[in-house]
Design a protein around this motif. Structure first.
Motif, mmCIF file in Angstrom:
data_model
loop_
_atom_site.group_PDB
_atom_site.id
_atom_site.type_symbol
_atom_site.label_atom_id
_atom_site.label_comp_id
_atom_site.label_asym_id
_atom_site.label_seq_id
_atom_site.Cartn_x
_atom_site.Cartn_y
_atom_site.Cartn_z
ATOM 1 N N ASP A 202 0.779 -1.235 0.000
ATOM 2 C CA ASP A 202 0.000 0.000 0.000
ATOM 3 C C ASP A 202 0.809 1.283 0.000
ATOM 4 O O ASP A 202 0.252 2.367 0.196
ATOM 5 N N GLY A 203 2.111 1.193 -0.223
ATOM 6 C CA GLY A 203 2.911 2.406 -0.256
ATOM 7 C C GLY A 203 4.327 2.119 0.191
ATOM 8 O O GLY A 203 4.711 0.959 0.405
ATOM 9 N N PRO A 204 5.139 3.163 0.369
ATOM 10 C CA PRO A 204 6.480 2.991 0.908
ATOM 11 C C PRO A 204 6.409 2.485 2.351
ATOM 12 O O PRO A 204 5.323 2.431 2.940
ATOM 13 N N GLU A 206 6.805 3.216 5.613
ATOM 14 C CA GLU A 206 6.075 3.772 6.750
ATOM 15 C C GLU A 206 4.575 3.856 6.484
ATOM 16 O O GLU A 206 3.756 3.772 7.414
ATOM 17 N N VAL A 207 4.183 3.978 5.202
ATOM 18 C CA VAL A 207 2.767 4.035 4.845
ATOM 19 C C VAL A 207 2.169 2.629 4.855
ATOM 20 O O VAL A 207 1.127 2.371 5.465
ATOM 21 N N HIS A 208 2.837 1.714 4.181
ATOM 22 C CA HIS A 208 2.340 0.334 4.122
ATOM 23 C C HIS A 208 2.238 -0.267 5.523
ATOM 24 O O HIS A 208 1.239 -0.916 5.854
ATOM 25 N N ASN A 247 -3.382 7.485 1.367
ATOM 26 C CA ASN A 247 -2.107 7.120 0.728
ATOM 27 C C ASN A 247 -2.048 7.448 -0.757
ATOM 28 O O ASN A 247 -1.083 7.059 -1.435
ATOM 29 N N GLY A 249 -1.251 9.963 -2.364
ATOM 30 C CA GLY A 249 -0.091 10.730 -2.793
ATOM 31 C C GLY A 249 1.229 10.013 -2.603
ATOM 32 O O GLY A 249 2.294 10.568 -2.932
ATOM 33 N N ASP A 250 1.202 8.786 -2.114
ATOM 34 C CA ASP A 250 2.440 8.087 -1.756
ATOM 35 C C ASP A 250 2.877 7.025 -2.753
ATOM 36 O O ASP A 250 3.991 6.505 -2.644
ATOM 37 N N TYR A 251 2.019 6.673 -3.710
ATOM 38 C CA TYR A 251 2.382 5.564 -4.598
ATOM 39 C C TYR A 251 3.602 5.849 -5.470
ATOM 40 O O TYR A 251 4.328 4.906 -5.829
ATOM 41 N N ARG A 253 6.454 7.019 -4.636
ATOM 42 C CA ARG A 253 7.631 6.525 -3.903
ATOM 43 C C ARG A 253 7.655 5.000 -3.874
ATOM 44 O O ARG A 253 8.722 4.382 -3.950
ATOM 45 N N LEU A 254 6.483 4.386 -3.752
ATOM 46 C CA LEU A 254 6.441 2.921 -3.798
ATOM 47 C C LEU A 254 6.926 2.406 -5.148
ATOM 48 O O LEU A 254 7.742 1.473 -5.206
#
Length: 434
Positions: A202-204, A206-208, A247, A249-251, A253-254
């Protein structure tokens, strides 16, 4: 002749491209021919229209007879695919328990495993079906299906032995959180005909780790990334990214992390919309407080996600093509088997006692809960009948359509971003053409 109601035109410099939703075909039209075609259809017989081009447009169903009823054609397609007798599809919940504690999960989980009695009854059902089908397709599901790995492996062996003996095709995939998907396990799955795996990230980190921790709270990102890298050559992996306002806005970085790990060109990626209707007793989603993206807004995020993923070299899902009955929920030769032998029609309902349509003990037995799925009719909905996305959606998600709280999420994103998605089709078409 008239123009189909399911055409999408996209300009591309010296030419137009037109996509027809019913046929799924794309035709290139020189810019100078679009207006003559329009005039020809309006009854002007003296305009200089390219006859070969007209033939191509008719073959692609871009142009159709005046008397053609496209809705009736789609109804027939829907009915024919809803009752496909040649393929039996089973979704099997090997464990409704899970080693993760995702706050938006829609399932009210309990630590049940598919036991020997349920396996035996499932095999009896398959034995009744095999003489009448050409293919058995299986999706391993949960909870977390790899928590129930012993049952998955033993059932796979039994199912493959039966299909081999009956001369019936066999295919299988798995939807897993990926934490237990080591190289050793992937090899065991591959040896038993499981060729695809979907894993959610679900993301980088710390997000996942905030959104998809282990039960107990420990993060899972590092283990998942290591597992995906290890198994990518053993089984076809698709990384799913569930998106909401928490999340969205975080994809980027993933995607960069996955690319840096050498996964571009080795795994597929695709986004998915988080939808969390309240009211499911015991399900974490009932108290999830992060805003979900409305479907039109999600459709915009989806297209940008795909654009960035493809720029990095990841395989992504193809733009939608023509479909019939769209999913297990509305097809009559498909079932979901719960870990206790209970039966469902929609993966969104697994674990909900109110949605059980029967049991392996007494299947088949018609009832109201089953018939609500098998009589669902998108053509009874005026909004669906008039929607240009109908051929690639066919009413979309019946589960969401039946719930007024989530009705807007039933639709294919093609409804909202048709031009962009056809543009992606054209780019792929042009690339294949050389």
């Amino acid at each position: 002749m008239k123009e189909s109601g399911y055409n999408t035109w996209v300009a591309d410099g010296p030419r137009w491209w037109v996509h027809n939703g019913i046929s799924g075909r794309i035709v290139a039209v020189p810019a100078g021919q679009r207006e003559p075609i329009r005039l020809f259809l309006a009854g002007h017989d003296d305009v200089p229209v390219d006859v070969d081009l007209l033939h191509d447009l008719v073959a692609a169903q871009v142009l159709i007879p005046d008397a053609a009823d496209e809705l009736d054609l789609l109804r027939l397609r829907y009915a024919a695919t809803r009752r496909n007798p040649d393929r039996f599809h089973l979704t099997v919940v090997t464990s409704l328990g899970c080693n993760f504690d995702c706050p938006y999960c829609f399932e009210a989980k309990h630590p049940s495993l598919l036991d020997g009695t349920v396996q035996e009854r499932l095999l009896r059902l398959v034995d009744r079906k095999l003489p009448d089908v050409r293919e058995l397709a299986v999706l391993w599901y949960g909870g977390e299906p790899l928590v129930g790995l012993p049952a998955l492996l033993s059932l796979s062996d039994e199912l493959r032995a039966r299909t081999d003996a009956a001369g019936v095709g066999y295919s299988a995939g798995i939807i897993t959180n990926g934490y237990l998907l080591t190289a050793e396990v992937a090899g065991q799955l591959r040896d038993r005909g499981v060729t695809t795996a979907q894993v959610t990230v679900d993301g980088p980190p710390e997000v996942h780790d905030r959104r998809r921790p282990l039960a107990g709270g420990r993060g899972t990102f590092d283990t998942l990334l290591a597992n995906i890298v290890a198994v990518a050559g053993l089984i076809d992996v698709t990384v799913r990214v569930n998106l909401d306002r928490g999340n969205a806005g975080d994809y980027p970085r993933l995607l960069a992390i996955l690319a840096a790990a050498g996964l571009a060109g080795r795994v597929g990626v695709h986004p998915a919309q988080v939808v969390t209707p309240a009211g499911r007793a015991g399900a974490p989603s009932g108290s999830y407080r992060v805003d979900c993206l409305p479907r039109p807004e999600y459709a915009s995020v989806e297209q940008e996600f795909l654009r960035q993923a493809e720029a990095l070299g990841f395989a992504t899902s193809a733009p939608p093509g023509p479909v019939g009955a769209p999913c297990t929920a509305v097809r009559d030769n498909e079932l979901i088997v719960g870990s206790r032998g209970e039966l469902y029609k929609c993966t969104e309902t697994v674990g909900d006692p109110a949605e059980v349509v029967g049991n392996l003990l007494d299947w088949p037995r018609a009832g109201d809960r089953l018939m609500k799925w098998l009589t669902y009719d998108p053509f009874g909905d005026e909004e669906c009948r008039s929607c240009p996305a109908l051929p690639v959606c066919m009413g979309g998600c019946a589960y969401h359509a039946m719930d007024p709280r989530t009705r807007d999420s039933r639709c294919s994103t093609f409804r909202f971003r048709r031009q962009e998605q056809v543009g992606r089709m054209i780019a792929r078409h042009a690339q294949k053409a050389g």
